[in-house]
Design a protein around this motif. Structure first.
Motif, PDB file in Angstrom:
ATOM      1  N   VAL A  69     -17.285  43.069  59.189  1.00  0.00           N
ATOM      2  CA  VAL A  69     -17.017  42.722  57.793  1.00  0.00           C
ATOM      3  C   VAL A  69     -16.964  41.204  57.696  1.00  0.00           C
ATOM      4  O   VAL A  69     -16.245  40.551  58.459  1.00  0.00           O
ATOM      5  CB  VAL A  69     -15.683  43.334  57.319  1.00  0.00           C
ATOM      6  CG1 VAL A  69     -15.366  42.916  55.890  1.00  0.00           C
ATOM      7  CG2 VAL A  69     -15.729  44.858  57.451  1.00  0.00           C
ATOM      8  N   THR A  70     -17.759  40.640  56.782  1.00  0.00           N
ATOM      9  CA  THR A  70     -17.799  39.196  56.630  1.00  0.00           C
ATOM     10  C   THR A  70     -17.550  38.810  55.175  1.00  0.00           C
ATOM     11  O   THR A  70     -17.989  39.502  54.254  1.00  0.00           O
ATOM     12  CB  THR A  70     -19.163  38.622  57.087  1.00  0.00           C
ATOM     13  OG1 THR A  70     -20.218  39.359  56.456  1.00  0.00           O
ATOM     14  CG2 THR A  70     -19.326  38.746  58.591  1.00  0.00           C
TER      15      THR A  70
ATOM     16  N   ARG B  90     -27.858  50.013  58.634  1.00  0.00           N
ATOM     17  CA  ARG B  90     -27.217  49.995  57.329  1.00  0.00           C
ATOM     18  C   ARG B  90     -26.407  48.724  57.152  1.00  0.00           C
ATOM     19  O   ARG B  90     -25.680  48.306  58.052  1.00  0.00           O
ATOM     20  CB  ARG B  90     -26.271  51.204  57.209  1.00  0.00           C
ATOM     21  CG  ARG B  90     -25.786  51.484  55.801  1.00  0.00           C
ATOM     22  CD  ARG B  90     -25.418  52.949  55.664  1.00  0.00           C
ATOM     23  NE  ARG B  90     -24.259  53.323  56.455  1.00  0.00           N
ATOM     24  CZ  ARG B  90     -23.079  53.647  55.944  1.00  0.00           C
ATOM     25  NH1 ARG B  90     -22.898  53.613  54.644  1.00  0.00           N
ATOM     26  NH2 ARG B  90     -22.084  54.014  56.717  1.00  0.00           N
ATOM     27  N   THR B  91     -26.561  48.110  55.986  1.00  0.00           N
ATOM     28  CA  THR B  91     -25.700  47.003  55.583  1.00  0.00           C
ATOM     29  C   THR B  91     -25.330  47.224  54.122  1.00  0.00           C
ATOM     30  O   THR B  91     -25.961  48.022  53.419  1.00  0.00           O
ATOM     31  CB  THR B  91     -26.404  45.633  55.722  1.00  0.00           C
ATOM     32  OG1 THR B  91     -27.500  45.587  54.804  1.00  0.00           O
ATOM     33  CG2 THR B  91     -26.919  45.401  57.131  1.00  0.00           C
ATOM     34  N   ALA B  92     -24.294  46.544  53.659  1.00  0.00           N
ATOM     35  CA  ALA B  92     -23.897  46.683  52.252  1.00  0.00           C
ATOM     36  C   ALA B  92     -23.216  45.411  51.800  1.00  0.00           C
ATOM     37  O   ALA B  92     -22.556  44.731  52.583  1.00  0.00           O
ATOM     38  CB  ALA B  92     -22.952  47.868  52.081  1.00  0.00           C
TER      39      ALA B  92
ATOM     40  N   TYR C 136     -22.974  47.766  59.488  1.00  0.00           N
ATOM     41  CA  TYR C 136     -22.437  48.932  60.172  1.00  0.00           C
ATOM     42  C   TYR C 136     -22.906  48.973  61.611  1.00  0.00           C
ATOM     43  O   TYR C 136     -24.076  48.716  61.915  1.00  0.00           O
ATOM     44  CB  TYR C 136     -22.837  50.207  59.420  1.00  0.00           C
ATOM     45  CG  TYR C 136     -22.111  50.309  58.096  1.00  0.00           C
ATOM     46  CD1 TYR C 136     -20.847  50.891  58.031  1.00  0.00           C
ATOM     47  CD2 TYR C 136     -22.653  49.765  56.938  1.00  0.00           C
ATOM     48  CE1 TYR C 136     -20.150  50.948  56.832  1.00  0.00           C
ATOM     49  CE2 TYR C 136     -21.972  49.812  55.738  1.00  0.00           C
ATOM     50  CZ  TYR C 136     -20.723  50.400  55.694  1.00  0.00           C
ATOM     51  OH  TYR C 136     -20.028  50.441  54.501  1.00  0.00           O
ATOM     52  N   GLY C 137     -21.978  49.326  62.495  1.00  0.00           N
ATOM     53  CA  GLY C 137     -22.311  49.454  63.903  1.00  0.00           C
ATOM     54  C   GLY C 137     -23.130  50.704  64.156  1.00  0.00           C
ATOM     55  O   GLY C 137     -23.096  51.668  63.384  1.00  0.00           O
ATOM     56  N   SER C 138     -23.894  50.692  65.256  1.00  0.00           N
ATOM     57  CA  SER C 138     -24.672  51.862  65.662  1.00  0.00           C
ATOM     58  C   SER C 138     -25.118  51.647  67.101  1.00  0.00           C
ATOM     59  O   SER C 138     -25.078  50.518  67.611  1.00  0.00           O
ATOM     60  CB  SER C 138     -25.904  52.050  64.774  1.00  0.00           C
ATOM     61  OG  SER C 138     -26.951  51.171  65.153  1.00  0.00           O
TER      62      SER C 138
ATOM     63  N   GLY D 222     -18.663  54.925  53.976  1.00  0.00           N
ATOM     64  CA  GLY D 222     -18.590  53.482  54.170  1.00  0.00           C
ATOM     65  C   GLY D 222     -17.581  52.823  53.246  1.00  0.00           C
ATOM     66  O   GLY D 222     -16.829  53.492  52.523  1.00  0.00           O
ATOM     67  N   LEU D 223     -17.573  51.505  53.282  1.00  0.00           N
ATOM     68  CA  LEU D 223     -16.637  50.749  52.456  1.00  0.00           C
ATOM     69  C   LEU D 223     -17.030  50.893  50.991  1.00  0.00           C
ATOM     70  O   LEU D 223     -18.207  50.834  50.646  1.00  0.00           O
ATOM     71  CB  LEU D 223     -16.670  49.275  52.872  1.00  0.00           C
ATOM     72  CG  LEU D 223     -15.511  48.407  52.403  1.00  0.00           C
ATOM     73  CD1 LEU D 223     -14.195  48.874  53.021  1.00  0.00           C
ATOM     74  CD2 LEU D 223     -15.772  46.954  52.761  1.00  0.00           C
TER      75      LEU D 223
END
Ligand SMILES: [Ca+2]
Ligand SMILES: [Ca+2]
Ligand SMILES: [Ca+2]
Ligand SMILES: [Ca+2]
Length: 491
Positions: A297-298, A332-334, A322-324, A391-392
Motif C-alpha cells: 500500500v502506497t 492486480r493493482t488499484a 496486490y501480492g502474488s 481487496g481494499l
C-alpha cells in the motif's frame, strides 16, 4: 502487524507446499508478537521525537515506548530514551535525529522484541560518514537502554563516504530461516544484513545495492509479497527525468539470494488522472484481500507548483499492488481516492496496514494531514479503508478527526492530524488500534509544533472512540517546545 502478516502468509505458503516441518526451529523460540518488548504477549507502541533537544543539543532526538495492556497504552507505563540515557550507546549530538526511523523484531531470538532506531545525522567519529543504527534489546522490563550501535560499512573505508545511513530501517526475515534481519537505507545505498550473531554488531554487510546519481531512495518497506516464505524489500524514491531531479518515480523490489539482492522494477501508478507521476510519500504492507500474499500500500501526493506551506494543495491518493506468486502487482493493482477527498487533503501522506475489524482482512488507515475540517484548514484527518475478499474498498470508509465526537482535542489550523499513522494491537484483543500523530498540535503557550499522539481502538465496526486517549511530550517528561513530539511512528 507487518511481521504478523508475513507469518500468516508463511503459514499459508508452507501448508500449501507441505513444508511445515522445514521451518527452522529458532522460529518457535522467537516472540510471537514482533513489537512486544517486555514479553507480556501484548504489543507495545513506539513514538519517536527526532527533533527533541537533549541536554542542550538541538535535534538530538528521543524515542518513547508505551507498553500495551488489556487497557491499551498510557504514558504512565512508558520509557523515554535518548542517546544520553544510561546504557544507550553513543552520545546525544546536535542534529543526530535519533528516532528519525525505527523498526522492531526479535533479533537475538530470546523471546523479547528488540528495537532498531536510526540516527541518520549522527557524525561517525574518525570517519567522514554520517548516520548510525542503535539496537535496543527487549527484556522482562522492556527497553532499558541496553544496546549496541551500528555504522555503515563505508564508515570504516577511507575511500568511501556515507550520508544519512539509517534514514529508513526495517526488520524482516529476508533469507527465510525464521530469524529476522536488519535492512537500512542511506542517501545512496540499501544495506541488508545477515542474522546477528548474538548481541554483537555485524562486522560486515551481507547484501547491498548502490543507487546511481539518478535515483534518490526515500521509502523502505518489507513483507512476503510472493509467498516465498521470506520477505522482500521495496524501495521507492525520486528518479531524474526530463532534466528534472526526482521528476519521475522509481519503485523496486529486492529479493535476497545467494548472489546478492535481485532487483525488479515496478511501474509507477501516476496520479489519478494518469497524466503525471505522483511521488510515493508513504508505504506499508499487509494482506488486505486475505489471500495469503502481503500487498503493498502506497500513499501518493502529487507535487504542486502552488505549494507554499507544509503540505501540497493536492488531494492525494492511495495505491495498492496486490501480492502474488508471480510477483508484486503482477496481476492486480488499484487506486483509491478517499471518498469526499478534496484539494489539499494530502490523503496518503501517511499509511498503515492492520486488521482493525478483526475479520481476517487487513485494513488501511491513511492520514490526510492537510484536510480542512469544519472550515478550519490544515486540521487534518485520518481515513479507514476496509480490506475485503475483493481487496481494499472505499465502501464504508470511516473518517476521524479532532472534531469527531469522543476524540480528545480541538480541531485547529495546521495541527496536521494524520501526519503519521500506525496500526498495532495495543490492547491484545485481536483488532489493530490506530495511533495518529499531529505534528503541528500546539500544547504550550506560544509554540506551534509541540506535537501529540492519539490512540483510537479497533472494533468489529471499525475505529471506535471508546477508550480513546491522547498524550503529548509533557506526559512522558519531555519539556521542550516545538519538537514535534511523537511525529515518527515507524519507518
Ligand atoms: Ca508488551
Ligand atoms: Ca530479543
Ligand atoms: Ca493479498
Ligand atoms: Ca485492539
Amino acid at each position: 502487524m507487518r511481521t504478523r502478516t508475513l507469518a500468516a502468509a508463511l503459514a499459508v505458503a508452507t501448508a500449501a507446499a507441505g513444508l511445515s516441518l522445514a521451518l527452522a526451529p529458532t522460529a518457535s523460540a522467537a516472540t510471537s508478537v514482533p513489537d512486544d518488548f517486555n514479553g507480556d504477549g501484548v504489543a507495545d507502541l513506539v513514538v519517536a521525537t527526532p527533533h527533541a533537544p537533549v541536554d542542550g543539543r538541538v535535534n538530538a532526538g528521543s524515542v518513547s515506548v508505551l507498553y500495551g495492556s488489556p487497557d491499551g497504552v498510557s504514558p504512565g507505563r512508558s520509557t523515554t530514551l535518548t542517546q544520553n540515557s544510561p546504557g544507550v550507546p553513543g552520545d546525544a549530538g546536535s542534529h543526530s535525529l535519533f528516532g528519525a526511523t525505527h523498526a522492531s523484531g526479535d533479533l537475538d531470538a530470546d523471546g523479547y522484541a528488540d528495537l532498531v532506531v536510526g540516527a541518520p545525522g549522527e557524525a561517525v567519529r574518525y570517519s567522514g560518514g554520517y548516520g548510525t543504527l542503535t539496537v535496543l534489546w527487549g527484556g522482562p522490563s522492556g527497553l532499558t537502554g541496553d544496546g549496541i550501535s551500528m555504522v555503515s560499512p563505508y564508515a570504516a573505508n577511507e575511500w568511501m563516504s556515507e550520508e544519512d545511513y539509517g534514514k529508513k530501517v526495517v526488520v524482516a526475515d529476508l533469507d527465510g530461516d525464521g530469524v529476522p534481519q536488519i535492512a537500512t537505507l542511506s542517501r545512496t545505498n540499501l544495506w541488508a544484513y545477515d542474522d546477528l550473531a548474538g548481541r554483537t554488531a555485524p562486522t560486515d554487510v551481507a547484501r547491498f545495492y548502490n543507487y546511481n546519481a539518478y535515483i534518490q531512495p526515500r521509502t523502505l518497506t518489507t513483507a512476503d509479497f510472493t509467498g516465498a516464505g521470506r520477505a522482500q524489500l521495496v524501495v521507492t524514491g525520486g528518479e531524474n527525468c526530463g532534466g528534472t531531479t526526482g521528476g519521475c518515480q522509481h519503485t523496486a523490489v529486492y529479493t535476497w539470494s545467494d548472489s546478492g539482492l535481485q532487483e525488479a522494477w515496478l511501474p509507477d501508478p501516476g496520479d489519478v488522472s494518469g497524466t503525471n507521476e505522483a511521488p510515493t510519500v508513504s508505504t506499508a504492507a499487509g494482506d488486505v484481500d486475505g489471500d495469503g500474499y502481503a500487498d503493498l500500500v502506497t500513499g501518493h501526493v502529487p507535487a504542486s507548483a502552488t505549494t507554499t506551506g507544509e503540505y501540497s494543495d493536492a488531494a492525494g491518493f492511495v495505491h495498492v499492488r496486490y501480492g502474488s506468486a508471480d510477483g508484486l502487482g503482477a496481476h492486480r493493482t488499484a487506486t483509491l481516492d478517499a471518498p469526499g477527498g478534496r484539494a489539499g487533503d494530502n490523503v496518503g501522506a501517511s499509511v498503515a496496514v492492520g486488521d482493525v475489524t478483526g475479520d481476517g482482512y487487513a485494513d488501511v488507515v491513511a492520514g490526510a494531514p492537510g484536510a480542512t475540517v469544519r472550515g478550519v484548514p490544515g486540521t487534518g484527518a485520518a481515513v479507514l479503508l476496509r480490506g475485503s475478499a475483493t481487496g481494499l474498498t472505499e465502501t464504508d470508509a470511516q473518517v476521524v478527526h479532532q472534531a469527531t465526537d469522543g476524540v480528545p482535542g480541538t480541531a485547529e489550523t495546521d495541527d496536521w492530524f494524520g501526519s503519521a499513522v500506525d496500526l498495532t494491537d495495543l490492547d491484545g484483543d485481536g483488532m489493530a488500534d490506530v495511533t495518529i500523530a499531529a505534528k503541528g498540535e500546539d500544547v504550550l503557550a506560544g509554540s506551534v509544533r509541540d506535537g501529540a499522539d492519539w490512540v483510537l481502538r479497533g472494533s468489529a465496526a471499525g475505529l471506535t472512540t471508546a477508550g480513546a486517549t491522547s498524550f503529548s511530550a509533557q506526559d512522558v517528561g519531555l519539556t521542550a517546545p516545538d519538537a514535534e513530539f511523537g511525529s515518527v511512528l515507524g519507518g
